[in-house]
Design an enzyme around this catalytic site. Structure first.
Site, mmCIF file in Angstrom:
data_model
loop_
_atom_site.group_PDB
_atom_site.id
_atom_site.type_symbol
_atom_site.label_atom_id
_atom_site.label_comp_id
_atom_site.label_asym_id
_atom_site.label_seq_id
_atom_site.Cartn_x
_atom_site.Cartn_y
_atom_site.Cartn_z
ATOM 1 N N HIS A 82 0.811 -1.218 0.000
ATOM 2 C CA HIS A 82 0.000 0.000 0.000
ATOM 3 C C HIS A 82 0.845 1.268 0.000
ATOM 4 O O HIS A 82 0.819 2.069 0.942
ATOM 5 C CB HIS A 82 -0.936 -0.032 1.210
ATOM 6 C CG HIS A 82 -2.274 0.583 0.958
ATOM 7 N ND1 HIS A 82 -3.261 -0.013 0.219
ATOM 8 C CD2 HIS A 82 -2.794 1.765 1.350
ATOM 9 C CE1 HIS A 82 -4.329 0.747 0.180
ATOM 10 N NE2 HIS A 82 -4.069 1.844 0.853
ATOM 11 N N GLU A 121 -1.182 2.742 -5.165
ATOM 12 C CA GLU A 121 -1.352 3.958 -5.957
ATOM 13 C C GLU A 121 -0.005 4.623 -6.164
ATOM 14 O O GLU A 121 0.904 4.470 -5.341
ATOM 15 C CB GLU A 121 -2.278 4.962 -5.246
ATOM 16 C CG GLU A 121 -3.723 4.549 -5.154
ATOM 17 C CD GLU A 121 -4.561 5.555 -4.381
ATOM 18 O OE1 GLU A 121 -5.788 5.536 -4.549
ATOM 19 O OE2 GLU A 121 -3.992 6.341 -3.602
ATOM 20 N N GLU A 131 -10.445 0.023 -5.046
ATOM 21 C CA GLU A 131 -10.753 1.025 -4.014
ATOM 22 C C GLU A 131 -11.711 2.060 -4.584
ATOM 23 O O GLU A 131 -11.432 2.684 -5.614
ATOM 24 C CB GLU A 131 -9.466 1.693 -3.538
ATOM 25 C CG GLU A 131 -9.657 2.721 -2.433
ATOM 26 C CD GLU A 131 -8.328 3.275 -1.935
ATOM 27 O OE1 GLU A 131 -7.386 2.457 -1.751
ATOM 28 O OE2 GLU A 131 -8.200 4.497 -1.752
ATOM 29 N N TRP A 168 -14.008 1.278 0.163
ATOM 30 C CA TRP A 168 -13.158 1.843 1.226
ATOM 31 C C TRP A 168 -14.010 2.816 2.032
ATOM 32 O O TRP A 168 -14.503 3.789 1.475
ATOM 33 C CB TRP A 168 -11.990 2.579 0.592
ATOM 34 C CG TRP A 168 -10.984 3.123 1.566
ATOM 35 C CD1 TRP A 168 -11.056 4.308 2.235
ATOM 36 C CD2 TRP A 168 -9.761 2.517 1.982
ATOM 37 N NE1 TRP A 168 -9.960 4.482 3.034
ATOM 38 C CE2 TRP A 168 -9.143 3.389 2.895
ATOM 39 C CE3 TRP A 168 -9.126 1.318 1.676
ATOM 40 C CZ2 TRP A 168 -7.927 3.102 3.501
ATOM 41 C CZ3 TRP A 168 -7.915 1.042 2.272
ATOM 42 C CH2 TRP A 168 -7.324 1.927 3.174
#
Length: 533
Positions: free
Chosen positions: A330, A366, A457, A492
């Site tokens: 992440h 991301e 997400e 999310w």
């Protein structure tokens, strides 16, 4: 802006304050606000129950318990034996001790109006944790006078959920009201996690309290007729733009929910994941294994060990519940500087869990960059690490997904330069109150080039955690768009963090099940869409 604020104008008796707080904020699992009753020889005060404060930054970043400028988050108390993390039970209370004050900066202070029942000599115990190394301490003053020994050192515990006792003895106090002031000093931004402080008489100490773990009740069980997604679909396989079942060969669409960062919420457990499946209706969950952000994988050996242990625990929980689990490296930036950490992490995950059809590898969450090239170069290094382990062991290849540029809003930039792998998809992220629907066309552009997409997400609110807005109309239209294309999604987040897009109220448990009274407006919407399956 610097602020000096009186949080309450009336001096309160400790026992009365505890009673009022317990009524206004029901206890979280583990006896979060079930505090010891104030007595003539023992008093415990939660750090978040200050009377006045001085804070150098605006807003409570945790967005829970009280909405002034002091940062407050849920508090959990763990110990670490070098391999595994264990809950601590202190003063009869389990490791979920309610809330803690965090993100403390130098020169910030908290004051407490404290009613001392009898004149006596008292011992203070301060329960604090500290992730970072470096200088950190606090001054203790009572009625404006420094206590002997100030300042008191706050040592690093290696993790912000591993606490230490800082003991101050021989403090003489007369019966009546006193002002206790704690002022923090140091060279780092996050000087301490402050959970509570405890006073006990030195001349008439209280009897020891036997630890009593919280009883969560019987483990969750599947509802009648439940068929787990993994037993129904088996291993996932890309065919064209579709994710398909290895059992039937048919295209499938998975829908699910994710918690928040696992370093902040260690009470995500087998009850949580099972209830994602049985109560919420999720077919898939996501493990946000934070890397470069506060308390993540790169924050020292203890933090790394915790993140690996928690990831393993949650993977096993998902396997037991029969749902798919997306393991997310992440990062929120260019992943290239963290390629060594990614190799290490996915070597562990693939070697340990790669034979299970539940596993999906998200090798990058991301990136803040607008170029596909650095992500592609990173993926070309990490994907073979996973595939080599699978091939060596004779395992089929599990699905890998890869984040795309500009916070996963530009999968179209992959067109013409895809990753060379036979079971791989690309991600798209979107927030209904923060992003325009025009971005959806980037999904179609990618799919028209035969690139499969997963929405790993999306949220009903804004990407800005402080935003109070949600947009259910746009959320519904987005999910309709995904349904029409059979695109899988993960919401999310199913969490108590207090953000507008959080599905749970901050007073709910992380374990579940969750009746409608525990759900936010967002949570009611998300659960409704999941149960349309």
């Amino acid at each position: 802006m610097e602020k000096l604020v009186r949080a309450g104008s009336t001096t309160y008796v400790v026992a009365l304050a505890i009673l009022i707080i317990g009524l206004l904020f029901p206890a979280l699992p583990g006896g979060a606000l079930s505090l010891p009753e104030a007595s003539s020889n023992a008093i415990r005060i939660q750090a978040e129950d200050y009377t006045r404060y001085y804070d150098t930054t605006p807003n409570n970043v945790g967005m829970i318990y009280r909405l002034d400028d002091v940062d407050i988050e849920p508090s959990y108390d763990l110990s670490f034996d070098g391999v595994n993390f264990h809950p601590e039970y202190l003063y009869g209370h389990s490791y979920n001790n309610g809330f803690r004050v965090n993100s403390i900066s130098s020169n910030e202070w908290l004051e407490y109006d404290l009613n001392i029942p009898v004149t006596d000599t008292w011992k203070f115990t301060f329960r604090m944790a500290r992730l970072f190394a470096g200088n950190a301490s606090f001054d203790l003053a009572i009625d404006g006078q420094p206590v002997a020994g100030s300042p008191f050192t706050i040592n690093s515990t290696g993790h912000h959920h591993i606490f230490q006792d800082i003991v101050v003895t021989h403090v003489n106090l007369s019966a009546g009201t006193h002002v206790v002031k704690i002022t923090f000093h140091g060279e780092a931004y996050d000087l301490a996690e402050f959970d509570w402080f405890y006073l006990e008489s030195e001349t008439n100490p209280p009897l020891p309290v036997s630890p009593v773990p919280h009883d969560y009740g019987a483990p969750p069980t599947p509802p009648p007729g439940y068929v787990s997604p993994v037993s129904q679909y088996g291993r996932l396989q890309v065919q064209g733009v579709d994710i398909t079942s290895a059992i039937s060969g048919d295209p499938i669409q998975l829908k699910g929910v994710a918690p928040h960062g696992i370093q902040w919420f260690p009470t995500i457990d087998d009850y949580t994941i099972s209830n994602y499946a049985y109560d919420v209706g999720a077919q898939i969950t996501r493990i946000p294994m934070y890397v470069e952000q506060f308390g993540g994988y790169t924050y020292g050996p203890t933090a790394k060990a915790y993140m690996i242990a928690k990831t393993d625990e949650m993977i096993q929980d998902a396997i037991d519940a029969g749902i798919y689990v997306l393991v997310s490296f992440h990062v929120h930036v260019d992943p290239t500087p963290y390629d060594d950490e990614a190799v290490e992490f996915f070597t562990h995950v693939a070697s340990t869990w790669g034979d299970r059809p539940n596993i999906i590898y998200e090798i990058v969450n991301e990136t803040d960059g607008s170029s596909w090239a650095p992500v592609k170069n990173y993926a070309d290094e990490i994907v073979p690490v996973i595939r080599d382990i699978e091939t060596f062991n004779g395992w089929p290849h599990n699905l890998i997904i890869v984040g795309t540029p500009s916070w996963c809003q530009r999968p179209d930039l992959v067109v013409g330069n895809p990753i060379n792998d036979g079971n791989l998809a690309y991600t798209f992220h979107w927030y209904a109150a923060g992003h325009p629907s025009s971005l959806w066309q980037n999904i179609d552009t990618a799919r028209n080039a035969n690139l499969p997409i997963i929405v790993s997400e999306w949220g009903t609110g804004s990407w800005d955690w402080a935003s109070p807005n949600i947009n259910l109309e746009q959320s519904g239209l987005f999910l309709d768009f995904l349904d029409e294309r059979n695109i899988s999604w993960i919401n999310w987040s199913w969490n108590i963090k207090g953000e507008a897009l959080s599905s749970l109220k901050s007073t709910a448990s992380m374990q579940g099940p969750w009746p409608v009274g525990d759900l936010t407006t967002s949570g009611i919407f998300v659960k409704g869409r999941l149960n349309e399956l």
